[in-house]
Design a protein around this motif. Structure first.
Motif, mmCIF file in Angstrom:
data_model
loop_
_atom_site.group_PDB
_atom_site.id
_atom_site.type_symbol
_atom_site.label_atom_id
_atom_site.label_comp_id
_atom_site.label_asym_id
_atom_site.label_seq_id
_atom_site.Cartn_x
_atom_site.Cartn_y
_atom_site.Cartn_z
ATOM 1 N N THR A 30 13.065 36.513 17.579
ATOM 2 C CA THR A 30 13.092 37.679 17.778
ATOM 3 C C THR A 30 11.587 38.264 16.993
ATOM 4 O O THR A 30 10.674 37.630 16.110
ATOM 5 N N ALA A 31 11.184 39.121 17.726
ATOM 6 C CA ALA A 31 9.933 39.809 17.640
ATOM 7 C C ALA A 31 10.071 41.577 17.448
ATOM 8 O O ALA A 31 10.473 42.031 18.494
ATOM 9 N N THR A 32 10.040 41.824 16.195
ATOM 10 C CA THR A 32 10.171 43.426 16.515
ATOM 11 C C THR A 32 9.652 43.963 15.496
ATOM 12 O O THR A 32 8.610 43.746 14.516
ATOM 13 N N SER A 33 9.203 45.767 15.751
ATOM 14 C CA SER A 33 8.795 46.237 14.556
ATOM 15 C C SER A 33 9.610 48.055 14.019
ATOM 16 O O SER A 33 9.265 48.768 14.059
ATOM 17 N N PRO A 65 18.458 51.385 25.639
ATOM 18 C CA PRO A 65 18.432 51.050 26.928
ATOM 19 C C PRO A 65 17.483 50.500 26.691
ATOM 20 O O PRO A 65 16.783 49.509 25.942
ATOM 21 N N MET A 66 18.005 49.327 27.427
ATOM 22 C CA MET A 66 17.052 47.408 27.624
ATOM 23 C C MET A 66 17.626 47.152 29.008
ATOM 24 O O MET A 66 17.917 47.076 29.618
ATOM 25 N N HIS A 67 16.074 46.223 29.098
ATOM 26 C CA HIS A 67 16.389 45.322 30.547
ATOM 27 C C HIS A 67 16.331 44.027 29.504
ATOM 28 O O HIS A 67 15.690 43.701 28.769
ATOM 29 N N TYR A 68 16.325 43.110 30.593
ATOM 30 C CA TYR A 68 15.896 41.319 30.398
ATOM 31 C C TYR A 68 14.766 41.480 31.249
ATOM 32 O O TYR A 68 14.553 41.275 32.557
ATOM 33 N N GLY A 131 12.233 48.838 20.263
ATOM 34 C CA GLY A 131 12.232 48.072 19.082
ATOM 35 C C GLY A 131 11.975 47.103 19.016
ATOM 36 O O GLY A 131 12.295 46.382 17.926
ATOM 37 N N GLY A 132 11.653 46.024 20.392
ATOM 38 C CA GLY A 132 10.940 45.158 20.270
ATOM 39 C C GLY A 132 11.845 43.768 20.987
ATOM 40 O O GLY A 132 12.725 44.748 22.227
#
Length: 295
Positions: A30-33, A65-68, A131-132
């Motif tokens: 997981t990489a997140t800000s 909203p998310m994409h893969y 968000g990452g």
């Protein structure tokens, strides 16, 4: 392990366990800000060896909203990375796949065409939003993840006074039956007891010396003939009461009770469809059928 840099957090989990004949999870990261998406839980299987391999993961709920991004490559030739064909949960193709696999949740599907035989592959599923990002890296060989769809059209008919003939059809999604035949295991139950038979290569079996007046419930699973991968989920059940109508009497109540105990006993079995309901049709004989639905 985790690392912090300029308010960005990177969490990496490296998994070193070996899981026999299943796909091997290599890495979850997981990489997140901010609030990163959850790491996709990926499951891959080959429903028709060697040309139909699918990977699935659940649709994220209550998320931005998310994409893969879904890519795969030969394990020792990463320069040959390819994008797999993504099928969103709300598409008609996804609905038909989920129905055949008895899935109860909305799933993303990733189709991996034309994989080579006896070759290690790595698939990388990355969920991305503002968000990452989160990634799931998995290694597999097609031969290790073969799992046919369940046999269909289980039919039970009398064959002499105390014998029953159980017949079924191969899963229609297994398209290379002449080149890669299947073998079958039969599970049957009566009252609070059960037994398993097989493997056999035929699509029928005669069971002899059964007890008149007793109702038997039958299921079948399919496996690649040479033993690649694992057996399919169990088929939808078929049942029959042995003997004449006078011996069987009104069996609908008994069948419903029998099915209830069967479902309770196997509720935790991952190879048994969870969402079923019982439907009994009274015709010239008692014929009990099972259809998709919640119980």
């Amino acid at each position: 392990m985790a690392a912090m840099s300029s308010s960005v957090c990177v969490t990496i989990t490296v998994l070193m366990c070996v899981l026999g004949s299943q796909a091997l999870d290599l890495l979850r990261a997981t990489a997140t800000s901010g609030n990163a998406p959850s790491i996709p839980t990926v499951h891959c299987w080959c429903s028709s060896y060697p040309n139909v391999t699918l990977c699935t993961w659940p649709k994220a709920s209550h998320s931005p909203p998310m994409h893969y991004i879904a890519t795969y490559s030969e394990r020792h030739r990463e320069e040959s990375t390819q994008h797999c064909h993504l099928i969103p949960p709300d598409s008609s193709s996804s609905a038909s796949i989920s129905a055949s696999s008895s899935a109860s949740e909305q799933l993303w599907h990733c189709h991996l065409p034309n994989l080579k035989l006896l070759t290690d592959y790595i698939i990388n599923i990355t969920a991305v939003h503002s968000g990452g990002s989160s990634s799931h890296l998995m290694s597999f060989m097609v031969e290790d993840i073969v799992k046919p769809d369940p046999p269909v059209d289980v039919r039970v008919s009398p064959h002499n006074i105390r014998n029953l003939l159980v017949q079924w059809s191969p899963p229609p999604t297994w398209t290379n039956l002449d080149i890669f035949p299947l073998k079958y295991h039969i599970h049957y139950q009566w009252e609070n007891r059960s037994t398993d038979l097989g493997p056999i290569e035929d699509t029928k079996i005669e069971l002899k010396g059964l007890t008149p007046g007793r109702t038997y419930l039958f299921q079948v699973c399919a496996k690649e003939l040479l033993g690649l991968g694992e057996c399919s989920d169990w088929s939808l059940p078929g049942d029959y009461c042995v003997g004449k109508a006078a011996q069987c009497g009104d069996t609908s109540r008994h069948k419903a009770s029998m099915l209830t105990s069967h479902l309770v006993a196997r509720r935790g079995d991952p190879d048994f469809p969870t969402f079923l309901h019982y439907h009994c049709i009274i015709h010239q004989q008692d014929i009990c059928m099972y259809k998709s639905g919640r119980i």
